[in-house]
Design an enzyme around this catalytic site. Structure first.
Site, short mmCIF file in Angstrom:
data_model
loop_
_atom_site.label_atom_id
_atom_site.label_comp_id
_atom_site.label_asym_id
_atom_site.label_seq_id
_atom_site.Cartn_x
_atom_site.Cartn_y
_atom_site.Cartn_z
N CYS A 135 0.84 -1.21 0.00
CA CYS A 135 0.00 0.00 0.00
C CYS A 135 0.87 1.25 0.00
CB CYS A 135 -0.95 0.00 1.20
SG CYS A 135 -2.37 -1.06 0.88
N CYS A 348 -6.18 7.42 -40.59
CA CYS A 348 -4.89 6.74 -40.78
C CYS A 348 -3.93 7.63 -41.56
CB CYS A 348 -5.09 5.40 -41.48
SG CYS A 348 -5.83 5.54 -43.13
C1 FMN Z 1 -10.14 1.25 -2.04
C2 FMN Z 1 -9.03 0.23 -2.10
C3 FMN Z 1 -8.50 -0.29 -0.94
C4 FMN Z 1 -7.47 -1.24 -0.99
N1 FMN Z 1 -7.00 -1.76 0.16
C5 FMN Z 1 -6.04 -2.71 0.11
C6 FMN Z 1 -5.61 -3.36 1.28
O1 FMN Z 1 -6.10 -3.13 2.38
N2 FMN Z 1 -4.62 -4.28 1.16
C7 FMN Z 1 -4.04 -4.60 -0.03
O2 FMN Z 1 -3.16 -5.46 -0.09
N3 FMN Z 1 -4.46 -4.00 -1.16
C8 FMN Z 1 -5.43 -3.08 -1.13
N4 FMN Z 1 -5.88 -2.52 -2.29
C9 FMN Z 1 -5.26 -2.90 -3.57
C10 FMN Z 1 -6.00 -4.05 -4.25
O3 FMN Z 1 -5.96 -5.22 -3.48
C11 FMN Z 1 -5.36 -4.35 -5.64
O4 FMN Z 1 -4.02 -4.73 -5.45
C12 FMN Z 1 -5.42 -3.17 -6.59
O5 FMN Z 1 -6.62 -2.49 -6.43
C13 FMN Z 1 -5.25 -3.60 -8.04
O6 FMN Z 1 -6.29 -4.41 -8.49
P1 FMN Z 1 -7.54 -3.83 -9.39
O7 FMN Z 1 -6.96 -3.11 -10.54
O8 FMN Z 1 -8.34 -5.04 -9.72
O9 FMN Z 1 -8.29 -2.90 -8.47
C14 FMN Z 1 -6.92 -1.61 -2.25
C15 FMN Z 1 -7.48 -1.07 -3.42
C16 FMN Z 1 -8.52 -0.17 -3.36
C17 FMN Z 1 -9.10 0.36 -4.63
#
Ligand code: FMN
Length: 428
Positions: A135, A348
Site C-alpha cells: 500500500c 490513418c
Molecule cells: C479502495 C481500495 C483499498 C485497498 N485496500 C487494500 C488493502 O487493504 N490491502 C491490499 O493489499 N491491497 C489493497 N488494495 C489494492 C488491491 O488489493 C489491488 O491490489 C489493486 O486495487 C489492483 O487491483 P484492481 O486493478 O483489480 O483494483 C486496495 C485497493 C482499493 C481500490
C-alpha cells in the site's frame, strides 16, 4: 466442462477468480456473499494495527465516456478490530471450507509482531497468508506497506519472520512503486515466499478540480497521494507478472492482480505466468455478479480450445516474452487498407502523415477517393491500424523475407567475432 480449480502454492480454490484484499473483502458478510455469487477465493482486507480512515477517500478517472478507466484511493488497511475480523474469517471458512480464504497482513517490521499476527490468523483456519508490502499511502509513512516493500532486504527479512511462524503458504504482495519489481520478488523468494502477488496500487493523484483548485479527492481542502488501480493499470501489472514469471531466479507461483475486469484479462495473466488472479476495482464498479460472466467465458474458452484444466494455461506465453535485443530485426509487417470496408475517414492518413512515416497516399480512382499504403516506405509501426475506427479495415500483413532472422544481440555477437579476427565465412 473444463476443470477450473486452481492450486496456488498449495492453496486450492474452485476457480481462479479471487477478490483482492480491499473494500469487497472487508467483512464476513461480503466475503460469504461473494462466495455465494461464485468467487473462488478472497484475500481479506488487510489486518494490522487499528487505524482511522479519512472520509472522502476514492476518486476515479473517467476517460472519454468510459467510467472508471482508472481508480484512485487513499484508504488504509482495515479499520475494524482484529478480533471481529478473526471471528468472521473463522465463520466464513466454516461455511465455505473449499473456497480459498487468505489473510492479508501488515505489521511493523518487527519479528515478534509477525510471529504474533501469523499465529492468530492461522488459529482461525485461513488457507494462506498474504504479506502486504504494497500500500503506497498512509501505512508507508509509518514504515509499513510500500515503505518496507521498496527495500528488498526488509522484504526478505519480514518474509523470513512470517515464514518462521507460518504453517500455511505465504504469498508476498509486491508494490509496483519500484524501478525493478524482479529485485523485490527475488528477495521475497530468498526470504522463503511460497508465492508472490502483484500489483498493489500505483502512486497517483487522480486530478485537480480546476474551479476549486482542490485535489481529487480532498479531505477538507487537503489531498495526499493515493494508489491507482483499475483497467488503466493492466498493462503495467501484466508486464510485472511476465517479468517475474520469466526470471530464472524467481520460480514461485504468481497471483496476478491489476486492472482485471473480464475473463479475457484473466486468461492473459495466466498465459503470462499467473496461477490465478485477484480482482478489486471491477468488483467495486459492477458488483460481485461479474464473476458469473467470467466463469462462463472462461469455461467456453477452455472448451473451444479443448483444454481440460485452467492450470494448463499457466505460463504458456512466457517464453514468447523476451528482451528487445532478442527480437528479429529482419521480421517485417506492412499495413494494407481494405477499400471495401474503409470509410475514408482519413484518420490513418493524418496519423501517418503527421506523426509517423508519410506512407499512406490519398488517391482518386474511377469510383472516388481511396487510401493506399506505399508498402516500400511503411515501417510496420501499427499506428494506422490503431487509430482506424473500423475493425479489420487495416490489416498488418507479414512480408516474406529471404533474410535469416537476426536480432540486435546476434548482430553484436557477429561484430565481436569479426573484430576478434574471425572471417565472415567462419562467423556464418
Ligand atoms: C479502495 C481500495 C483499498 C485497498 N485496500 C487494500 C488493502 O487493504 N490491502 C491490499 O493489499 N491491497 C489493497 N488494495 C489494492 C488491491 O488489493 C489491488 O491490489 C489493486 O486495487 C489492483 O487491483 P484492481 O486493478 O483489480 O483494483 C486496495 C485497493 C482499493 C481500490
Amino acid at each position: 466442462m473444463a476443470d477450473l480449480t486452481i492450486n496456488l502454492a498449495g492453496i486450492k480454490a474452485p476457480n481462479p477468480f479471487w477478490l483482492a484484499s480491499a473494500p469487497p473483502t472487508n467483512t464476513g458478510y461480503q466475503v460469504q456473499r461473494a462466495f455465494e455469487a461464485g468467487w473462488g477465493g478472497a484475500v481479506w482486507k488487510t489486518l494490522g494495527e487499528p487505524i482511522i480512515n479519512t472520509s472522502s477517500r476514492f476518486a476515479a478517472v473517467h476517460f472519454n465516456g468510459q467510467r472508471v478507466a482508472g481508480f484512485n484511493n487513499i484508504e488504509l488497511i482495515t479499520d475494524r478490530p482484529l478480533e471481529v475480523n478473526l471471528k468472521e474469517i473463522y465463520e466464513t471458512k466454516k461455511r465455505f471450507p473449499n473456497h480459498a480464504v487468505v489473510a492479508s497482513l501488515m505489521v511493523e517490521p518487527k519479528r515478534e509482531k509477525w510471529h504474533e499476527i501469523v499465529k492468530r490468523v492461522e488459529d482461525v483456519g485461513v488457507d494462506g497468508l498474504e504479506l502486504n508490502f504494497g500500500c503506497p499511502h498512509g501505512m508507508a509513512e509509518r514504515g509499513m506497506g510500500a515503505a518496507s516493500g521498496q527495500q528488498p532486504d526488509l522484504v526478505e527479512k519480514q518474509t523470513m519472520w512470517a515464514k518462521e511462524a507460518a504453517k500455511t503458504p505465504v504469498i508476498v504482495k509486491l508494490t509496483p512503486n519500484i524501478t525493478d519489481i524482479t529485485v523485490t520478488a527475488r528477495h521475497a523468494v530468498m526470504g522463503g515466499a511460497d508465492a508472490i502477488s502483484m500489483i498493489n496500487t500505483i502512486n497517483s493523484l487522480a486530478g485537480v478540480d480546476i474551479h476549486s483548485w482542490n485535489t481529487i479527492p480532498h479531505v477538507g481542502g487537503k489531498g495526499a497521494h493515493g494508489g491507482y488501480c483499475g483497467p488503466a493499470v493492466k498493462p503495467i501489472a501484466l508486464n510485472m507478472v511476465a517479468e517475474c514469471a520469466r526470471h530464472p531466479e524467481i520460480g514461485v507461483p504468481i497471483s496476478g492482480i491489476g486492472g482485471i475486469s473480464t475473463w479475457q484479462d484473466a486468461v492473459e495473466f495466466m498465459l503470462m505466468g499467473a496461477s490465478g488472479v485477484q480482482i478489486c476495482t471491477a468488483a467495486m464498479h459492477h458488483g460481485f455478479r461479474i464473476v458469473e460472466e467470467m466463469i462462463d467465458g472462461l469455461n467456453n474458452y477452455l472448451d473451444e480450445k479443448g483444454i481440460e484444466s485452467v492450470m494448463e494455461l499457466v505460463g504458456k506465453s512466457v517464453q514468447r516474452y523476451s528482451n528487445w535485443g532478442d527480437l528479429d530485426l529482419n521480421y517485417k509487417v506492412v499495413a494494407r487498407i481494405n477499400t471495401d470496408t474503409c470509410i475514408n475517414c482519413n484518420k490513418c492518413h493524418i496519423a501517418c502523415e503527421d506523426t509517423s512515416h508519410q506512407c499512406i497516399d490519398m488517391l482518386t480512382g474511377a469510383s472516388g477517393n481511396y487510401l493506399e499504403v506505399r508498402e516500400e516506405d511503411c515501417v510496420g509501426c501499427n499506428l494506422c491500424s490503431i487509430v482506424c475506427p473500423v475493425d479489420g479495415a487495416i490489416e498488418m500483413v507479414e512480408i516474406a523475407s529471404d533474410l535469416n532472422p537476426m536480432s540486435w544481440n546476434d548482430r553484436q555477437r557477429t561484430l565481436a567475432r569479426l573484430n576478434a579476427g574471425q572471417t565472415e565465412m567462419e562467423v556464418v
